[in-house]
Scaffold this motif. Structure first.
Motif, PDB file in Angstrom:
ATOM      1  N   PRO A  17      -0.275 -11.448  -1.910  1.00 29.18           N
ATOM      2  CA  PRO A  17       0.710 -10.420  -2.266  1.00 29.18           C
ATOM      3  C   PRO A  17       0.077  -9.142  -2.825  1.00 29.18           C
ATOM      4  CG  PRO A  17       1.441 -12.549  -3.054  1.00 29.18           C
ATOM      5  CD  PRO A  17       0.054 -12.739  -2.524  1.00 29.18           C
ATOM      6  N   THR A  18      -0.991  -9.285  -3.584  1.00 26.62           N
ATOM      7  CA  THR A  18      -1.655  -8.107  -4.150  1.00 26.62           C
ATOM      8  C   THR A  18      -2.207  -7.214  -3.050  1.00 26.62           C
ATOM      9  OG1 THR A  18      -2.242  -9.412  -6.084  1.00 26.62           O
ATOM     10  CG2 THR A  18      -3.425  -7.345  -5.766  1.00 26.62           C
ATOM     11  N   THR A  19      -2.750  -7.811  -2.005  1.00 21.24           N
ATOM     12  CA  THR A  19      -3.290  -7.046  -0.886  1.00 21.24           C
ATOM     13  C   THR A  19      -2.185  -6.249  -0.199  1.00 21.24           C
ATOM     14  OG1 THR A  19      -4.970  -8.741  -0.544  1.00 21.24           O
ATOM     15  CG2 THR A  19      -4.574  -7.209   1.279  1.00 21.24           C
ATOM     16  N   VAL A  20      -1.049  -6.894   0.053  1.00 14.67           N
ATOM     17  CA  VAL A  20       0.061  -6.208   0.716  1.00 14.67           C
ATOM     18  C   VAL A  20       0.592  -5.093  -0.169  1.00 14.67           C
ATOM     19  CG1 VAL A  20       2.367  -6.498   1.690  1.00 14.67           C
ATOM     20  CG2 VAL A  20       0.650  -8.253   2.053  1.00 14.67           C
ATOM     21  N   ARG A  21       0.697  -5.330  -1.457  1.00  8.32           N
ATOM     22  CA  ARG A  21       1.173  -4.278  -2.378  1.00  8.32           C
ATOM     23  C   ARG A  21       0.230  -3.081  -2.378  1.00  8.32           C
ATOM     24  NH1 ARG A  21       2.226  -9.054  -6.009  1.00  8.32           N
ATOM     25  NH2 ARG A  21       4.427  -9.505  -5.626  1.00  8.32           N
ATOM     26  N   LEU A  22      -1.076  -3.346  -2.398  1.00  2.00           N
ATOM     27  CA  LEU A  22      -2.047  -2.237  -2.372  1.00  2.00           C
ATOM     28  C   LEU A  22      -1.979  -1.468  -1.059  1.00  2.00           C
ATOM     29  CD1 LEU A  22      -5.150  -3.856  -4.088  1.00  2.00           C
ATOM     30  CD2 LEU A  22      -3.706  -2.016  -4.974  1.00  2.00           C
ATOM     31  N   LEU A  23      -1.835  -2.195   0.049  1.00  2.00           N
ATOM     32  CA  LEU A  23      -1.708  -1.517   1.342  1.00  2.00           C
ATOM     33  C   LEU A  23      -0.453  -0.655   1.383  1.00  2.00           C
ATOM     34  CD1 LEU A  23      -2.805  -4.371   3.771  1.00  2.00           C
ATOM     35  CD2 LEU A  23      -4.025  -2.239   3.263  1.00  2.00           C
ATOM     36  N   PHE A  24       0.635  -1.153   0.812  1.00  2.00           N
ATOM     37  CA  PHE A  24       1.866  -0.362   0.766  1.00  2.00           C
ATOM     38  C   PHE A  24       1.661   0.895  -0.073  1.00  2.00           C
ATOM     39  CE2 PHE A  24       5.785   0.794  -1.458  1.00  2.00           C
ATOM     40  CZ  PHE A  24       6.536   1.207  -0.368  1.00  2.00           C
ATOM     41  N   LEU A  25       1.053   0.758  -1.237  1.00  3.66           N
ATOM     42  CA  LEU A  25       0.812   1.934  -2.080  1.00  3.66           C
ATOM     43  C   LEU A  25      -0.080   2.951  -1.375  1.00  3.66           C
ATOM     44  CD1 LEU A  25       0.366   0.349  -5.613  1.00  3.66           C
ATOM     45  CD2 LEU A  25       2.259   1.757  -4.787  1.00  3.66           C
ATOM     46  N   LEU A  26      -1.118   2.473  -0.710  1.00  2.00           N
ATOM     47  CA  LEU A  26      -1.995   3.392   0.031  1.00  2.00           C
ATOM     48  C   LEU A  26      -1.251   4.055   1.186  1.00  2.00           C
ATOM     49  CD1 LEU A  26      -5.317   1.359   0.103  1.00  2.00           C
ATOM     50  CD2 LEU A  26      -4.837   3.434  -1.200  1.00  2.00           C
ATOM     51  N   SER A  27      -0.343   3.327   1.822  1.00  2.00           N
ATOM     52  CA  SER A  27       0.399   3.911   2.944  1.00  2.00           C
ATOM     53  C   SER A  27       1.358   5.001   2.470  1.00  2.00           C
ATOM     54  CB  SER A  27       1.162   2.831   3.704  1.00  2.00           C
ATOM     55  OG  SER A  27       2.305   2.419   2.988  1.00  2.00           O
ATOM     56  N   CYS A  28       1.746   4.960   1.213  1.00  2.00           N
ATOM     57  CA  CYS A  28       2.656   5.986   0.689  1.00  2.00           C
ATOM     58  C   CYS A  28       1.987   7.349   0.601  1.00  2.00           C
ATOM     59  CB  CYS A  28       3.200   5.569  -0.675  1.00  2.00           C
ATOM     60  SG  CYS A  28       4.424   4.248  -0.545  1.00  2.00           S
ATOM     61  N   ILE A  29       0.659   7.375   0.649  1.00  2.00           N
ATOM     62  CA  ILE A  29      -0.063   8.650   0.656  1.00  2.00           C
ATOM     63  C   ILE A  29       0.140   9.362   1.993  1.00  2.00           C
ATOM     64  CG2 ILE A  29      -2.370   9.680   0.564  1.00  2.00           C
ATOM     65  CD1 ILE A  29      -3.164   7.353  -1.294  1.00  2.00           C
TER      66      ILE A  29
END
Length: 54
Positions: A17-29
C-alpha cells in the motif's frame, strides 16, 4: 488511508500500500485527472467486507 482506494488497488495487484500511495502522490505532480479519478473510485468502488479476528 483516507478512503482505502490506494490500499485496495495495492491488495488487488499484490503490491505494498505504501508503494501505491507514493506512486499516486508522485502522479499528482503531472497534469491530469488523478485526484478526480481518486474521488470517483472512492464513491464507486464498494468497501471491502470487515475482517473478523478470532
Amino acid at each position: 488511508m483516507i478512503a482505502g482506494v490506494c490500499g485496495g488497488i495495492a491488495e488487488r495487484y499484490g503490491m505494498r500500500p505504501t508503494t501505491v500511495r507514493l506512486l499516486f502522490l508522485l502522479s499528482c505532480i503531472l497534469p491530469g485527472p488523478q485526484f478526480i479519478l481518486y474521488l470517483i473510485m472512492w464513491v464507486a468502488v464498494p468497501k471491502a467486507p470487515a475482517r473478523q479476528y478470532h
